[in-house]
Scaffold this active site. Structure first.
Site, mmCIF file in Angstrom:
data_model
loop_
_atom_site.group_PDB
_atom_site.id
_atom_site.type_symbol
_atom_site.label_atom_id
_atom_site.label_comp_id
_atom_site.label_asym_id
_atom_site.label_seq_id
_atom_site.Cartn_x
_atom_site.Cartn_y
_atom_site.Cartn_z
ATOM 1 N N ARG A 21 -10.933 -14.427 -1.313
ATOM 2 C CA ARG A 21 -10.813 -15.600 -2.183
ATOM 3 C C ARG A 21 -10.727 -16.907 -1.410
ATOM 4 N NH1 ARG A 21 -6.637 -12.090 -4.679
ATOM 5 N NH2 ARG A 21 -7.574 -11.073 -6.500
ATOM 6 N N CYS A 42 3.367 5.486 -6.532
ATOM 7 C CA CYS A 42 4.609 5.703 -7.287
ATOM 8 C C CYS A 42 4.371 6.460 -8.589
ATOM 9 C CB CYS A 42 5.288 4.365 -7.577
ATOM 10 S SG CYS A 42 5.807 3.492 -6.079
#
Length: 444
Positions: A21, A42
């Site tokens: 970016r 997770c």
């Protein structure tokens, strides 16, 4: 400008996207020793019992997206074996066995951490698993056949407790072995008793103060040998912790902690020019302890990766640190902590006070109010907040995040009384439990 990133998961690809970016035309190459990019580790335990339907749902962006949409040279099956810091070269081996060498102008090490296997004897047997990656979880799922009746989990931390719940939900008998006197070591021992009670309530066999010495079996694991005797088992899950994946840095001169975590400054720079590190392989500045720490969590990896990418892009983006906030679900209990517990306060030499409170998570007269248990640690001389532990079936997440924000802002116990928190009987009491403990114990 040639940017090379070692590691294709949270920290590595967060950095890659910031470089993309902020640096038009940047030449970005990422090297991943596995074959899957950017996935939520997770969430792995919750694929076991079907709460998450597939490991594919955990993938945020696949390799093709990084290549085709963002023009990142995202490589798979590339294992880095070393770095020549003088020539600014990364070298290693591809999955095919072919060697590679790659120059860089700026390098990010985001290699994460690997599960530890402290039990060596018999560790090669079939049926012994670790759960850190999608391939490892898929191996476990393939092994959880109907004839598997008893599963032994070694380690009572985040993964051990989460896996105990989801394996139990699959109809298996679960045994959890912990070498110390209590599980959930993020808590103080008296608060861990709530976790022990929840384990017993759900028929989890809990063996505390037990050392695992070896595994036995012909081809497949059949017994876990402990200092208290042999235990029959059909499958083993090792969940005794992780170690930074940094052994390939030997000889580079990059400064590391004793456990192998790479020491970084506020801008995620290592001790070697043009080399950065982020995520589970790096240190994290702890705001409460006011020192470097190692608390590997997915949230921190993403934040450090983002900031590393900005700094590598020439932006001024310091990492301000962590307070050590974590939360986990164990059956009907939520377990959360932030900052330091009483045991850690003693170890670090803090002159502290500890306060406890049992309170309803919503207005006590409203239907469904449930009890939560809170313990907070404050510095004695000025009641500066140092940490909190909260357990209960509901409302824990809201309070731990409020307290974590207060820790980050270096608030005192009386300061909690001034917080403008949401109130309506279905959501809270007129005084939030955190404010109740401040009213009872705060010195103005």
């Amino acid at each position: 400008m040639k940017y090379v990133i070692i590691g294709g998961d949270a920290a590595g690809m967060s950095a890659a996207m910031e470089i993309y970016r902020n640096v038009p035309g940047a030449e970005i190459t990422s090297l991943e020793r596995g074959f899957i990019y950017s996935y939520g580790q997770c969430g792995l335990p919750y694929v076991v019992d079907g709460r998450i339907s597939s490991t594919k749902r955990l993938i945020a962006r696949d390799v093709e997206t990084f290549r085709d949409k963002y023009g990142i040279d995202a490589r798979v099956g590339y294992e880095v074996n070393g770095i020549d810091v003088d020539k600014q070269l990364v070298f290693g081996t591809q999955a095919s066995g072919e060697a590679f060498e790659l120059p860089y102008d700026k390098l990010l090490i985001a290699t994460g951490a690997d599960p530890t296997m402290p039990v060596k004897k018999g560790a090669h047997l079939v049926g012994i698993h670790t759960v850190k990656t999608i391939p490892q979880l898929e191996d476990l799922l393939a092994d959880l056949t109907p004839d598997i009746e008893t599963v032994t989990i070694i380690g009572g931390g985040y993964i051990g407790l989460e896996m105990a719940e989801t394996i139990h939900a699959c109809g298996k008998k679960v045994r959890l072995i912990q070498r110390s006197s209590y599980v959930a070591r993020i808590l103080d021992e008296e608060f861990a008793q709530h976790v022990h009670d929840e384990a017993k309530k759900n028929d989890i066999e809990l063996l505390l103060n037990t050392d695992v010495e070896a595994f036995e079996g012909q081809h497949r694991v059949e017994q876990v040998l402990t200092d208290k005797g042999a235990l029959q088992t059909d499958l083993v899950i090792m969940a005794v912790g992780i170690k930074p994946n940094t052994q390939f840095l030997e000889g580079t001169g990059i400064a590391m902690l004793k456990n192998g975590a790479i020491i970084v400054n506020r801008h995620l720079e290592t001790s070697i020019e043009n080399i950065y590190a982020a995520g589970d392989c790096a240190t994290h500045f702890n705001i409460v302890k006011e020192r470097l720490d190692y608390i590997p969590l997915g949230t921190t990896a993403n934040k450090q990766g983002r900031l590393a990418g900005l700094n590598m892009s020439g932006k001024f983006a310091p990492f301000r640190g962590i307070v050590g906030t974590s939360i986990l679900k164990f059956f009907n209990l939520t377990i959360a902590t932030t900052g330091i517990n009483e045991q850690k306060a003693k170890e670090l030499g803090f002159d502290y006070e500890a306060f406890k409170l049992s309170a309803r998570h919503i207005a006590g007269y409203y239907p469904g109010a449930q009890r939560m248990y809170i313990k907070i640690i404050v510095r004695k001389r000025d009641q500066l907040l140092l940490g909190a532990q909260i357990v209960g079936p509901s409302g824990v997440d809201k309070r731990i995040d409020v307290f974590a924000t207060a820790l980050y802002s270096k608030m005192t116990l009386p300061d909690l009384l001034d917080l403008d928190l949401a109130y309506a009987p279905p959501f809270n009491g007129v005084w939030d439990p955190l404010q109740q403990i401040a009213r009872k114990n705060g010195r103005l």
